[in-house]
Design a protein around this motif. Sequence first.
Motif, PDB file in Angstrom:
ATOM      1  N   PHE A 125       0.772  -0.981  -0.208  1.00 22.82           N
ATOM      2  CA  PHE A 125      -0.073   0.015  -0.039  1.00 22.82           C
ATOM      3  C   PHE A 125       0.690   1.335  -0.133  1.00 22.82           C
ATOM      4  N   GLU A 126       1.863   1.184  -0.857  1.00 21.76           N
ATOM      5  CA  GLU A 126       2.658   2.312  -0.972  1.00 21.76           C
ATOM      6  C   GLU A 126       2.562   3.173  -2.138  1.00 21.76           C
ATOM      7  N   LYS A 127       2.170   2.594  -3.253  1.00 22.42           N
ATOM      8  CA  LYS A 127       2.155   3.217  -4.711  1.00 22.42           C
ATOM      9  C   LYS A 127       0.666   3.331  -5.156  1.00 22.42           C
ATOM     10  N   THR A 128      -0.009   4.577  -5.220  1.00 22.42           N
ATOM     11  CA  THR A 128      -1.501   4.435  -5.412  1.00 22.42           C
ATOM     12  C   THR A 128      -1.537   4.418  -6.872  1.00 22.42           C
ATOM     13  N   ILE A 129      -2.683   3.917  -7.624  1.00 23.13           N
ATOM     14  CA  ILE A 129      -2.921   3.773  -8.721  1.00 23.13           C
ATOM     15  C   ILE A 129      -3.924   5.097  -9.221  1.00 23.13           C
ATOM     16  N   LEU A 130      -3.550   6.046 -10.090  1.00 24.64           N
ATOM     17  CA  LEU A 130      -4.321   7.189 -10.189  1.00 24.64           C
ATOM     18  C   LEU A 130      -4.922   7.194 -11.590  1.00 24.64           C
ATOM     19  N   GLU A 131      -4.837   6.154 -12.332  1.00 27.95           N
ATOM     20  CA  GLU A 131      -5.369   6.111 -13.625  1.00 27.95           C
ATOM     21  C   GLU A 131      -7.118   5.740 -13.400  1.00 27.95           C
ATOM     22  N   SER A 132      -7.896   6.351 -14.286  1.00 30.63           N
ATOM     23  CA  SER A 132      -9.325   5.887 -14.256  1.00 30.63           C
ATOM     24  C   SER A 132      -9.836   6.096 -15.394  1.00 30.63           C
ATOM     25  N   PRO A 133     -10.453   5.160 -16.169  1.00 24.04           N
ATOM     26  CA  PRO A 133     -10.753   3.778 -15.325  1.00 24.04           C
ATOM     27  C   PRO A 133      -9.608   2.861 -15.271  1.00 24.04           C
ATOM     28  N   TYR A 134      -9.550   1.983 -14.431  1.00 23.83           N
ATOM     29  CA  TYR A 134      -8.571   1.000 -13.971  1.00 23.83           C
ATOM     30  C   TYR A 134      -8.865  -0.097 -14.990  1.00 23.83           C
ATOM     31  N   TYR A 135      -7.958  -0.595 -15.840  1.00 24.99           N
ATOM     32  CA  TYR A 135      -8.182  -1.807 -16.670  1.00 24.99           C
ATOM     33  C   TYR A 135      -7.214  -2.963 -16.173  1.00 24.99           C
ATOM     34  N   VAL A 136      -7.973  -4.092 -15.675  1.00 23.92           N
ATOM     35  CA  VAL A 136      -7.336  -5.121 -14.907  1.00 23.92           C
ATOM     36  C   VAL A 136      -7.744  -6.526 -15.907  1.00 23.92           C
ATOM     37  N   ASP A 137      -7.125  -7.520 -15.439  1.00 21.35           N
ATOM     38  CA  ASP A 137      -7.660  -8.841 -15.750  1.00 21.35           C
ATOM     39  C   ASP A 137      -8.431  -9.788 -14.905  1.00 21.35           C
ATOM     40  N   LEU A 138      -9.208 -10.692 -15.490  1.00 18.18           N
ATOM     41  CA  LEU A 138     -10.120 -11.440 -14.670  1.00 18.18           C
ATOM     42  C   LEU A 138      -9.158 -12.149 -13.588  1.00 18.18           C
ATOM     43  N   ASN A 139      -9.386 -12.281 -12.565  1.00 20.26           N
ATOM     44  CA  ASN A 139      -8.685 -12.944 -11.227  1.00 20.26           C
ATOM     45  C   ASN A 139      -7.586 -12.318 -10.922  1.00 20.26           C
ATOM     46  N   GLN A 140      -7.303 -10.912 -11.369  1.00 17.49           N
ATOM     47  CA  GLN A 140      -5.937 -10.294 -10.788  1.00 17.49           C
ATOM     48  C   GLN A 140      -6.496  -9.822  -9.543  1.00 17.49           C
ATOM     49  N   THR A 141      -5.577  -9.719  -8.506  1.00 14.04           N
ATOM     50  CA  THR A 141      -5.591  -9.461  -7.374  1.00 14.04           C
ATOM     51  C   THR A 141      -5.646  -7.741  -7.377  1.00 14.04           C
ATOM     52  N   LEU A 142      -6.628  -7.126  -6.496  1.00 14.72           N
ATOM     53  CA  LEU A 142      -6.749  -5.980  -6.319  1.00 14.72           C
ATOM     54  C   LEU A 142      -6.581  -5.545  -4.983  1.00 14.72           C
ATOM     55  N   PHE A 143      -6.099  -4.459  -4.499  1.00 19.06           N
ATOM     56  CA  PHE A 143      -5.638  -3.917  -3.330  1.00 19.06           C
ATOM     57  C   PHE A 143      -6.200  -2.700  -3.056  1.00 19.06           C
ATOM     58  N   VAL A 144      -7.466  -2.770  -2.043  1.00 20.38           N
ATOM     59  CA  VAL A 144      -8.185  -1.539  -1.650  1.00 20.38           C
ATOM     60  C   VAL A 144      -7.788  -0.838  -0.216  1.00 20.38           C
ATOM     61  N   GLN A 145      -7.566   0.360  -0.299  1.00 21.11           N
ATOM     62  CA  GLN A 145      -7.396   1.199   0.843  1.00 21.11           C
ATOM     63  C   GLN A 145      -8.701   2.159   1.082  1.00 21.11           C
ATOM     64  N   VAL A 146      -9.099   2.298   2.424  1.00 21.55           N
ATOM     65  CA  VAL A 146     -10.087   3.523   2.592  1.00 21.55           C
ATOM     66  C   VAL A 146      -9.423   4.118   3.702  1.00 21.55           C
ATOM     67  N   SER A 147      -8.989   5.671   3.175  1.00 18.81           N
ATOM     68  CA  SER A 147      -8.404   6.295   4.406  1.00 18.81           C
ATOM     69  C   SER A 147      -9.222   7.326   5.041  1.00 18.81           C
ATOM     70  N   LEU A 148      -8.883   7.550   6.173  1.00 23.10           N
ATOM     71  CA  LEU A 148      -9.477   8.696   6.654  1.00 23.10           C
ATOM     72  C   LEU A 148      -8.499   9.818   7.138  1.00 23.10           C
ATOM     73  N   HIS A 149      -8.903  11.057   6.527  1.00 21.84           N
ATOM     74  CA  HIS A 149      -7.877  12.058   6.617  1.00 21.84           C
ATOM     75  C   HIS A 149      -8.276  13.016   7.921  1.00 21.84           C
ATOM     76  N   THR A 150      -7.618  12.780   8.995  1.00 20.74           N
ATOM     77  CA  THR A 150      -7.805  13.491  10.325  1.00 20.74           C
ATOM     78  C   THR A 150      -6.643  13.662  11.194  1.00 20.74           C
ATOM     79  N   SER A 151      -6.407  14.841  11.947  1.00 21.17           N
ATOM     80  CA  SER A 151      -5.240  14.914  12.745  1.00 21.17           C
ATOM     81  C   SER A 151      -5.060  14.032  14.110  1.00 21.17           C
ATOM     82  N   ASP A 152      -6.516  13.368  14.419  1.00 22.06           N
ATOM     83  CA  ASP A 152      -6.850  12.834  15.786  1.00 22.06           C
ATOM     84  C   ASP A 152      -6.040  11.464  15.426  1.00 22.06           C
ATOM     85  N   PRO A 153      -4.913  11.068  16.124  1.00 22.22           N
ATOM     86  CA  PRO A 153      -4.125   9.790  15.944  1.00 22.22           C
ATOM     87  C   PRO A 153      -5.026   8.800  16.606  1.00 22.22           C
ATOM     88  N   ASN A 154      -6.056   8.775  17.229  1.00 21.06           N
ATOM     89  CA  ASN A 154      -6.661   7.897  17.989  1.00 21.06           C
ATOM     90  C   ASN A 154      -8.103   7.566  17.705  1.00 21.06           C
TER      91      ASN A 154
END
Length: 607
Positions: A405-434
Amino acid sequence: MEAARRLIPLVLLIVSCLAEFNSIKTEGQSSCRASLGGASLSETHSALILQLTANEDCTWTLERPENKSIRIIFSHFQLDPDAGCENENIRVFDGNSTKGTLLGKVCSKIDYVPVFESSSNTLTFQIVTDSARFQRTVFLFYYFFSPGTPIPNCGGYLDAFEGSFTSPNYPKPHPELAYCVWHIQVEKGYKIKLNFKEIFLEMDEQCRFDFVAVYDGSSTTSGLLGQVCGRVKPTFESSSDSLTVVLSTDYANSYRGFSASYTSIYAENVNTTSLICSSDKMRAIISKSYLESFNYNEINLQLNDPTCRPKVSNVVEFSIPLDGCGTIKKVEEHSITYTNIITLTTAPTSDVITRQKHLQIILKCEMEHNSTVEMMYITEDDIIQNQNAFGKYNTSMALFESNSFEKTILESPYYVDLNQTLFVQVSLHTSDPNLVVFLDTCATSPTSDFAPPNYDLIKNGCNRDETCEVYPLSGHYGRFQFNAFKFLRSLGSVYLQCKVFICDSGDPQSRCNQGCVSRRKRDISSYKWKMDAILGPIRLRRDRSASGNSGFQYQIHGDETQNQPFNSLHLFSFMVLALNVVIVAAVIVRHFVNQRTNYKYQKLQDC
C-alpha cells in the motif's frame, strides 16, 4: 485479369484523392499589413503591429534553426467586439502550418492576456476576420527561449496566510524576456487582498511591452482584474481563495520591477462568531467588531493552550487541531466530541471589582452520521448563545499496486485482468491519531448508481467472497484485497462502495473491535460516525487470460471501450467508405466486361 489490372491503379487513385481531400487545407494568403516594432524577423525576438480589415485570412509562421521554443504574447488587440469567436479569431498552432496542434484561440470575448508557447522552434498563427467594417489592430510580441534555463525568483506558489514577493532582481532592473507567474492560494473561506507597494515598468498607454497582469483565479486564463505598467501602486481583491500574478517583460527598457504584499480576508460576513468543524481541525471565527463591543481585541484571546495563537485579518480565526491546543476528546455513548475553550483575559484594575464583562466561548464538535455537527456556546454574564452548523469526515478510497500500500494507482478507469488481485484502501484524513477505520460493508455493482445486480465482498464485517481478505485494523486505514471479476450479461465495469465505521481506538466495546457479527447481534443505532466511500469504474481488459498478477497494466482498449458509440461510429464510417470503393470498383469492372462482351458478339460484315 486484364480488367483487374486496370482497376488497381484506378482504386489507388480514388483512395489517394480521398486522402488528399481530407488532409489539404488552404493556408490563407497574408494580405494583412504588418509593421515591425524595433526588431527584424531574423532576430531572436520581435514585436509586430498587425492592421486588419474585413474578410481577412492571414497566416504567419515563426521559425528559427536553433532548438528553442517560442513564446508569443498578444498583449493588446482590438477585434470586432460584436463578432462571435467562430467568425473572427486568432488561432495559434504548434508547428509550421495550421495542420499542427491547436494551442489556443483568441477573440474579442476573452478576458485575459493570451500567451502561447510552442514545443519546438516553429509556431504558426492565423487571423480570420468577418465582414464587418471595423479597423482591427493586433500587437504581439514573441521571442525564442530555452525552457530548461529558468530565471531565478521568477514566479512560484504562495500559500501562507499573508506574504510578500517581488520581481526578479528587485530593486535592481528586472531581467529581459521574462515571463513570471505567481500563484497565491489561501485557506478556503478567505479572499485575497493584493497591494503593490511599487510598480516601475516601461510606460505605455496600452501596457504592450512590459506589464503586470492580475487574474481573479488560479490560472492565467481566469478573469483579468487588471493589466498595469508605468509607475503605479494599485490594489486588487479576489473573489475567491486564489489569485494569479504575471510579470511579462520585453527586450528593452528595464526598470525596478515591482514589490507586492498580500493578506487574507474572510469572505463571509460574521457579526459575532462562527464555528466550522472538519476531519482534522476546528475553525473558530470571531468578528473584530464583536470583540470591540466588549473593549477587547485579539491580544486578550487564548485557548486551553495559550501558546496557540489566532490568525488576524478582518476577523480573528483560531485554527484548532483535534489533537492539539488543549482540545479535549470525549467518547460517550458511542459518540465522539472535541471541545476547547476560548477565554478573554485582561489584567484586572482591582482585586475586588471589575467593570468588564467576562466572555467565555466554548467550542464543541460532535461527530454524527455521515457528518459532524458544530456547537458553540458563548457565556456572557450567564447569557448563553448557541450556534449550529454541519460538516463531514473526510474519507477516500483508492487502489494500490501491491499489499505494501505504498504506490497509489491514479489512472481511471482501471483496466485489469480477470482474477487479478486488487488491493483497496479506505483512508480517513484527520489529525486525531486515536481513531481507527473499520470496514463494515463493501458491495459492488456494474453501474455507478449501484442498482441491481449487486455482489457483496464484505457484509457486517464478514467476508462474503472467497477471494476477499480483510487486513487487521490499521489506524486511519481500512484495507482489503480481492480478485477481479465481471458481472454476467453486463459490460466489463465494476464499481465498489464501502461503508465504514470510525471508532475511538481506546474503546474496547466499539463496533470496530467487534469484528464480524451477524445482523441480529449488531447494535449500531447509537453510532454517529458512519461513512461511505465509492471507487470505480474498474474495467476488464479484452482478450486477456486470467492472471494473478498484482501489478496493473494499462491499455487504451477494453471490453467496454470496444462497445463505446464513438468507436462504433469510426467503424461504421470505415465500412461505408470501403463499401463506396467496392461499388465504384464493381461499376468499373462491369463497364469493362460489357465492352468485352460487345466486341465478342459484334457481327462481321460480308466482304
